[in-house]
Design an enzyme around this catalytic site. Structure first.
Site, short mmCIF file in Angstrom:
data_model
loop_
_atom_site.label_atom_id
_atom_site.label_comp_id
_atom_site.label_asym_id
_atom_site.label_seq_id
_atom_site.Cartn_x
_atom_site.Cartn_y
_atom_site.Cartn_z
N SER A 46 -16.11 -32.87 59.03
CA SER A 46 -16.66 -31.20 59.03
C SER A 46 -16.95 -30.73 57.63
CB SER A 46 -15.52 -30.48 59.50
OG SER A 46 -15.09 -30.49 60.76
N GLY A 225 -16.21 -30.27 63.73
CA GLY A 225 -17.57 -30.62 63.32
C GLY A 225 -18.09 -29.68 62.43
N GLY A 227 -21.54 -27.29 60.35
CA GLY A 227 -22.82 -26.70 60.59
C GLY A 227 -22.64 -25.37 61.17
N CYS A 253 -11.96 -26.28 66.61
CA CYS A 253 -13.01 -25.79 65.43
C CYS A 253 -14.17 -25.53 65.82
CB CYS A 253 -12.50 -26.62 64.27
SG CYS A 253 -13.21 -26.14 62.90
N PHE A 254 -15.10 -26.51 65.61
CA PHE A 254 -16.59 -26.20 65.91
C PHE A 254 -16.66 -26.32 67.42
CE2 PHE A 254 -20.92 -27.86 66.46
CZ PHE A 254 -21.67 -27.02 65.66
N GLY A 297 -15.83 -22.38 58.41
CA GLY A 297 -16.79 -21.46 57.52
C GLY A 297 -17.50 -20.27 58.49
N PHE A 298 -17.44 -20.57 59.97
CA PHE A 298 -17.70 -19.53 60.95
C PHE A 298 -16.80 -19.44 61.79
CE2 PHE A 298 -21.53 -22.32 59.32
CZ PHE A 298 -22.66 -21.12 59.52
N HIS A 343 -6.50 -26.47 63.27
CA HIS A 343 -6.61 -28.05 63.62
C HIS A 343 -5.11 -28.42 63.95
CE1 HIS A 343 -10.54 -28.98 62.29
NE2 HIS A 343 -10.32 -27.89 61.48
N GLU A 345 -4.56 -31.23 65.12
CA GLU A 345 -4.21 -32.64 64.66
C GLU A 345 -3.99 -32.81 63.23
OE1 GLU A 345 -8.34 -31.78 63.61
OE2 GLU A 345 -6.90 -30.93 64.99
#
Length: 368
Positions: A46, A225, A227, A253-254, A297-298, A343, A345
């Site tokens: 990530s 991940g 982006g 997350c992503f 960050g998103f 997270h 995990e």
């Protein structure tokens, strides 16, 4: 010690010494507040294309070892520390952190005021940055920083995904099969599932729903991940296909942002993001507050205090960050799908949210 400089896109400059590999690197400057777990941070996919600033002043004290990697390489674009350990001291250590960074070509800088840098990023926001031990002219380096693409609009998940499907077997008796879409998966995800009797088949980010269904999964998982989730149209379409089939689906997350988009919500970039292992989150299902690990960050743009009608029925915000009310999880009422932005995990910790893997298994049990 070789001199090095760090230059932000707004011109703020810090001088220090080279740490890790000599050279030059560019990325998005972000800070993480974890006092432990630096090896897991470095090997987390990530962090692809990001220059990571450690707010903890001393880094490298416990060295590095093969067991704690979250992937098969270091993914950060660059590394910034204040006071690197001169000598590692830990019974599990097999090498010094600086030697590992140098061996993998990771350009870093040490000896700078990371507190001042963190405060700057917190007030001005995450931004592009360059670190160099080759070009020590701030204006010259800044000119090249400004040529770098921003994180907004960056489509990165396919760059960190596995090229071929692989399998992580259940520990002990096999109970269920999960098809995991690798958007930047960490090794500890499959470990946590394996401990619950789950065999996980990890698929490339470009996989189709037919690819996933070919292993006969009882559920589907969308991984963390890097982006901008606004660019990830293929995973969004895949998530919608999975939900149409009423198959249990969990995203972290992503993966949470992807499911959020699939449910009809937008996403947006946070000013400086959440990164560290000390973030308080409220689980609205239980009313408990968890100390959690973050790296995003998103975030998903969804209303906090109502059930939202979507193409897949009612959806509600299940988890909220207590620092800033950012959406940290979604729960669908009419299809078997839920997400968390943080997270569970987490390695090196904390483990307050580990129960979410139990919640995932319980969701599968109800559909079995």
């Amino acid at each position: 010690m070789k001199p090095a400089i760090l230059v932000l896109e707004d011109g703020r400059t810090f001088a220090g010494t080279s740490y890790g590999a000599d050279g030059e690197t560019f990325g998005e400057a972000v800070f993480t507040t974890g006092m432990t777990g630096y090896q897991e941070t470095l090997t987390d996919p990530s962090y692809h294309k990001q220059v990571v600033v450690q707010t903890a002043p001393q880094i490298g004290n416990t060295g590095v070892n093969p067991e704690d990697d979250e992937s098969d390489r270091i993914w950060v674009a660059g590394y910034v520390v204040r006071d690197p350990a001169r000598r590692p001291s830990n019974w599990r250590s097999t090498a010094a952190l600086e030697d590992r960074l140098a061996a993998e070509g990771i350009v870093g800088i040490s000896g700078i005021d990371t507190r001042a840098l963190t405060r700057h990023l917190r007030s001005r926001g995450a931004m592009r940055v360059g670190v160099s031990s080759l070009d020590l002219d701030p204006e010259s380096l800044r000119a090249r920083v400004l040529e770098q693409p921003p994180m907004t609009g960056a489509d990165l998940s396919a760059q960190v995904s596995t090229a071929e499907r692989y399998t992580v077997a259940a520990v002990g008796e096999h109970r269920y099969t999960v098809a995991a879409l690798d958007l930047g998966i960490k090794r500890n995800v499959a470990r946590r599932l394996a401990e619950r009797g789950v065999t996980t088949h990890v698929f490339p980010a470009t996989s189709t729903v037919e690819d996933l269904l070919a292993v006969g999964p009882d559920a589907v998982f969308f991984s963390p991940g890097p982006g901008d989730p606004a660019t990830a149209d293929h995973p969004v379409a895949l998530a919608r296909e999975v939900m149409r089939r009423q198959m249990p689906l969990f995203g972290i997350c992503f993966g949470s942002q992807i499911l959020g988009r699939a449910l009809g919500f937008g996403t947006y970039k946070l000013g400086y993001g959440h990164r560290g292992i000390n973030q308080p989150v409220l689980d609205r299902t239980t009313g408990k507050v968890e100390v959690t690990s973050h790296n995003h960050g998103f975030a998903v743009d969804a209303p906090l205090n109502t059930v939202i009608d979507t193409d897949f029925g009612g959806v509600e915000v299940s988890h909220v960050c207590l620092n800033d009310d950012v959406v940290e999880g979604l729960r669908a009422r009419d299809v078997p799908a839920f997400t968390v932005q943080y997270h569970p995990e987490a390695a090196a910790g904390p483990h307050d949210a580990d129960y979410l893997f139990d919640r995932f298994v319980e969701l599968v049990e109800k559909r079995a």
